[in-house]
Design a protein around this motif. Sequence first.
Motif, PDB file in Angstrom:
ATOM      1  N   THR A  71       6.344   4.547   7.141  1.00  0.00           N
ATOM      2  CA  THR A  71       6.188   3.096   7.981  1.00  0.00           C
ATOM      3  C   THR A  71       7.173   3.435   9.259  1.00  0.00           C
ATOM      4  OG1 THR A  71       5.659   1.812   6.281  1.00  0.00           O
ATOM      5  CG2 THR A  71       6.498   0.677   8.221  1.00  0.00           C
TER       6      THR A  71
ATOM      7  N   ARG B  10       2.070   9.055   4.301  1.00  0.00           N
ATOM      8  CA  ARG B  10       2.320   7.966   5.060  1.00  0.00           C
ATOM      9  C   ARG B  10       3.709   7.358   5.057  1.00  0.00           C
ATOM     10  NH1 ARG B  10      -0.842   6.942   1.018  1.00  0.00           N
ATOM     11  NH2 ARG B  10      -0.272   4.774  -0.212  1.00  0.00           N
TER      12      ARG B  10
ATOM     13  N   CYS C  68      -5.574  13.235   3.667  1.00  0.00           N
ATOM     14  CA  CYS C  68      -5.130  12.715   2.287  1.00  0.00           C
ATOM     15  C   CYS C  68      -4.337  11.254   2.635  1.00  0.00           C
ATOM     16  CB  CYS C  68      -4.384  13.499   1.057  1.00  0.00           C
ATOM     17  SG  CYS C  68      -2.702  13.721   1.733  1.00  0.00           S
TER      18      CYS C  68
ATOM     19  N   GLU D 193      11.958   3.152   2.085  1.00  0.00           N
ATOM     20  CA  GLU D 193      10.636   3.750   1.963  1.00  0.00           C
ATOM     21  C   GLU D 193      10.267   4.862   1.769  1.00  0.00           C
ATOM     22  OE1 GLU D 193       6.690   1.619   2.991  1.00  0.00           O
ATOM     23  OE2 GLU D 193       6.724   3.335   3.987  1.00  0.00           O
TER      24      GLU D 193
ATOM     25  N   GLY E  46      10.178   0.399  -6.605  1.00  0.00           N
ATOM     26  CA  GLY E  46       9.109   0.678  -5.913  1.00  0.00           C
ATOM     27  C   GLY E  46       7.602   1.363  -6.500  1.00  0.00           C
ATOM     28  N   TRP E  47       7.591   1.067  -7.883  1.00  0.00           N
ATOM     29  CA  TRP E  47       6.315   1.639  -8.457  1.00  0.00           C
ATOM     30  C   TRP E  47       5.262   0.605  -8.588  1.00  0.00           C
ATOM     31  CZ3 TRP E  47       5.232   6.590  -9.554  1.00  0.00           C
ATOM     32  CH2 TRP E  47       6.321   7.559  -9.265  1.00  0.00           C
TER      33      TRP E  47
ATOM     34  N   GLU F 243       0.794  -1.314  -0.021  1.00  0.00           N
ATOM     35  CA  GLU F 243      -0.056   0.041   0.116  1.00  0.00           C
ATOM     36  C   GLU F 243       0.983   1.307   0.017  1.00  0.00           C
ATOM     37  OE1 GLU F 243      -4.592  -1.031   1.930  1.00  0.00           O
ATOM     38  OE2 GLU F 243      -2.818  -0.247   3.203  1.00  0.00           O
ATOM     39  N   ASN F 244       2.115   1.094   0.479  1.00  0.00           N
ATOM     40  CA  ASN F 244       2.886   2.267   0.512  1.00  0.00           C
ATOM     41  C   ASN F 244       3.934   2.364  -1.025  1.00  0.00           C
ATOM     42  OD1 ASN F 244       1.938   2.978   2.592  1.00  0.00           O
ATOM     43  ND2 ASN F 244       3.468   2.849   3.996  1.00  0.00           N
ATOM     44  N   LEU F 245       3.340   1.723  -1.866  1.00  0.00           N
ATOM     45  CA  LEU F 245       4.153   1.864  -3.181  1.00  0.00           C
ATOM     46  C   LEU F 245       3.865   2.993  -3.896  1.00  0.00           C
ATOM     47  CD1 LEU F 245       3.719  -1.774  -4.525  1.00  0.00           C
ATOM     48  CD2 LEU F 245       6.088  -0.834  -3.711  1.00  0.00           C
ATOM     49  N   ASN F 246       4.894   3.594  -4.590  1.00  0.00           N
ATOM     50  CA  ASN F 246       4.574   4.763  -5.314  1.00  0.00           C
ATOM     51  C   ASN F 246       3.579   4.625  -6.393  1.00  0.00           C
ATOM     52  OD1 ASN F 246       6.751   5.757  -3.872  1.00  0.00           O
ATOM     53  ND2 ASN F 246       8.076   6.097  -5.633  1.00  0.00           N
ATOM     54  N   GLY F 247       2.694   5.299  -6.442  1.00  0.00           N
ATOM     55  CA  GLY F 247       1.526   5.009  -7.285  1.00  0.00           C
ATOM     56  C   GLY F 247       0.245   4.751  -6.715  1.00  0.00           C
ATOM     57  N   VAL F 248       0.248   4.624  -5.260  1.00  0.00           N
ATOM     58  CA  VAL F 248      -0.856   4.123  -4.608  1.00  0.00           C
ATOM     59  C   VAL F 248      -1.288   5.440  -3.901  1.00  0.00           C
ATOM     60  CG1 VAL F 248      -2.018   2.488  -2.709  1.00  0.00           C
ATOM     61  CG2 VAL F 248       0.070   1.731  -4.170  1.00  0.00           C
ATOM     62  N   TYR F 249      -2.927   5.592  -3.992  1.00  0.00           N
ATOM     63  CA  TYR F 249      -3.730   6.869  -3.536  1.00  0.00           C
ATOM     64  C   TYR F 249      -4.565   6.206  -2.633  1.00  0.00           C
ATOM     65  CZ  TYR F 249      -1.234  10.087  -6.705  1.00  0.00           C
ATOM     66  OH  TYR F 249      -0.376  10.722  -7.646  1.00  0.00           O
TER      67      TYR F 249
ATOM     68  N   ARG G  16      12.356   6.852  -1.107  1.00  0.00           N
ATOM     69  CA  ARG G  16      11.507   6.542  -2.096  1.00  0.00           C
ATOM     70  C   ARG G  16      10.316   7.308  -2.505  1.00  0.00           C
ATOM     71  NH1 ARG G  16       7.368   3.201  -2.578  1.00  0.00           N
ATOM     72  NH2 ARG G  16       7.943   1.614  -1.006  1.00  0.00           N
ATOM     73  N   ARG G  17       9.293   7.306  -1.282  1.00  0.00           N
ATOM     74  CA  ARG G  17       8.098   8.138  -1.613  1.00  0.00           C
ATOM     75  C   ARG G  17       8.307   9.554  -1.818  1.00  0.00           C
ATOM     76  NH1 ARG G  17       3.220   5.826  -0.703  1.00  0.00           N
ATOM     77  NH2 ARG G  17       2.469   7.871   0.121  1.00  0.00           N
TER      78      ARG G  17
ATOM     79  N   MET H  83       8.586  10.508  -5.675  1.00  0.00           N
ATOM     80  CA  MET H  83       7.282  10.165  -6.700  1.00  0.00           C
ATOM     81  C   MET H  83       7.198  11.127  -7.630  1.00  0.00           C
ATOM     82  SD  MET H  83       3.939   8.650  -5.032  1.00  0.00           S
ATOM     83  CE  MET H  83       2.269   8.510  -5.901  1.00  0.00           C
TER      84      MET H  83
END
Lengths: 463, 283
Positions: free
Chosen positions: B230, B228, B224, B254, A351-352, A248-254, B257-258, B261
């Motif tokens: 971890t 998030r 929103c 993580e 991570g996408w 759920e924390n991958l890039n592209g998940v909203y 990486r986020r 984006m």
Amino acid sequence: MPLKRVDKTPMPERDATLRSHDFVEVNEGYNIARARFEAERCLRCQDPVCVAGCPVKIPIPDFVHKVAAGDMAGAAKILRSANPLPAICGRVCPQESQCEAQCSIGTRFVPVAIGYLERFVADWEMSQPPGDPPPPPTRPEKVAIIGSGPAGLVCAGELAALGHPVTIFEGLHAAGGVLRYGIPEFRLPKEVLDWEIEQLKRLGVEIVCNVIVGKTITMDDLFGKMGYSAVFVGTGAGLPQFMGIPGENLNGVYSANEFLTRVNLMHANDFPNADTPVMVGKRIAVIGAGNTAMDTVRTALRVGAEKGMIVYRRSDKEMTARVEEHHHAIEEGVEFHWLTNPVEILGDEEGWVTGLKCIRMELGEPDDSGRARPVPIEGSEFVIPVDNVVLSIGNRPNPLLLQTTKGLDANQWGCLVVEDESAQTSLQHVFAGGDAVTGAATVILAAGAGKSAAQAIHEDICQ
Amino acid sequence: MARILEKRSLTSVTKLFRVEAPLVAAAAQPGQFVIVRVREGGERIPLTIADYDRDNGTLTIVVQEVGTTTKLLGTLELGDDILDLVGPLGMAIDMPEKGHVVGIGGGFGAAALLCLMRELSARGNRTTVIIGARDSSLLILIDELEKVCDNVEICTDDGSAGFKGFVTERLAQLIDGSGPGKPDRVVAIGPMPMMRAVSETTREKQIPTLVSLDPLMVDGTGMCGGCRVTVNGEVKFACVDGPLFDAHQVDFKEAVRRNKMYVRQEQASKDRSACRSLALGQD
């Protein structure tokens, strides 16, 4: 007695292929001829059962008769006296399960298009020149409203009409709450919302943005140094839920909230003219099948997705979206994966998102909600290749106010506890309504709660 | 709207603003942040509160001009208004125990240590700040920091001022007893690689360490979920649960990486802003 058509007068809609690439409103609205023709279909029942189906008890036959007679000003007056947000509710109410579900014609034919008529009358009203400004507040007791969503707006309007000075505190930079950040332009043009807010300001309602009660100021501040006599909490249900599945924390998940806020509030559809982007690949899967899910998947098509999918663990019979939204989504080419439950979001090395791993479901015995419980079919896992996943599986009330307000009681889901009749919370002179109390529900229920709370507040502080 | 009462250039790309925001100043606590928007159609960005003055109702923020919004903010002058400013957001620092607290500021992260170290000093802690930059011209707010804590340790990569090396190298020396001595607690604010390195430096010695995460955000109120992160295997929203978290529990990989984006979009937005400025004959 004129001959009644068995079908609804059709709502003119923009072509699905064209509209799925822009944000112009899908439903174009009746003209006067269509409106009067449709209004004539009303049977004028002695016992208007439709009214019982309306959460705010609009005297539906009365305004419909005015439309049939061509007295739009009269219709508008009746409508607005019962529902302070007719232009909005006429567009977003689930009429098919409320007033229109009760309509007597509906037992044999198709019910009167009450929602379309409501919208017509409200739009007519918007096109008229503004009347004289209403008188200034007459009462000394000030009321603070927390949140400018439908509950707060309606409560503010009612209290202002009762003569109270009213201030709405809004956390975001623009007023409207979920009507602003949640519902897309193609379903509710923001100029309609702006017009409704303008009417409140004409009534003397003050709207202060960028103030978060619970952070910037506290509930005690409102009663203490700021001198308010009562507070209405209309903070909605804005806390997004996640499934807790891997990826759920991958890039592209909203969350649907984030996706819609980026577009509706921040105008990501206009990036880079607007500064906020939204990341949409070719294929997008939206998990859930409520109105928000439909809004999300249809928005995704409009910001560049080539393939929009709804993934839902139950079947189309259990979906909570309005029939019209589902129908519009089908027309716009949305794919539906019913009885399909996501179990993992898959990603690449960087991570996408690359895919959504799902398991097929079948329907079993009814569960607590009365709907058939979906049960996984063992060994039926499969992967849908996608570039984005949006979770639209519900929202809970935001806990910010609760965290800093001692004595304000909530239930295990974070919903404020109120007395049924008065909408009073566990704190004296503090009232609440809308999604903050019920959890995520509809605009009209929130509006109705705001309206009845206003009356209770007026009685409370004018004793 | 928040009126700019003071603007100072700390480096060529770092600006300090003192703005009129009485409600936010009255409620602000060390560790919290605000969200600003600088034009219609503009994005909402989080900025750590560097300092606040409750008596005068002012708030100090420090901005490094790296993206479209921060660059636009940098063009605002004394007397201009910041279109939208909301806060304070997030949780205040929770550090009830007393002892030797070392605050580490990388780059413009040093600014966020101002109110933090003043508050921790006032609570009876012995306080040390380690600030670091590539060279001495990029060091900021040394005089101000000296007023709010007991010791200020300066590090530069090229040795042009203070200790030659990274803040983490100096931190390791302190842990071994050098200078002001071993910290009981550490707070690090700055670029993600620096915070991650600090976390690794203190992990083995089991020195409780907080880092201030700055993930991407839209609303900043928990609505929103874009922020998030971890922490200890649990998903947290940095805007309402943070932004300070136990460094040893944060999934930095993580988080890094986020934060990347929207790299492509951010570049496109910057290019476009630059074009617009050129077209308007500015800069």
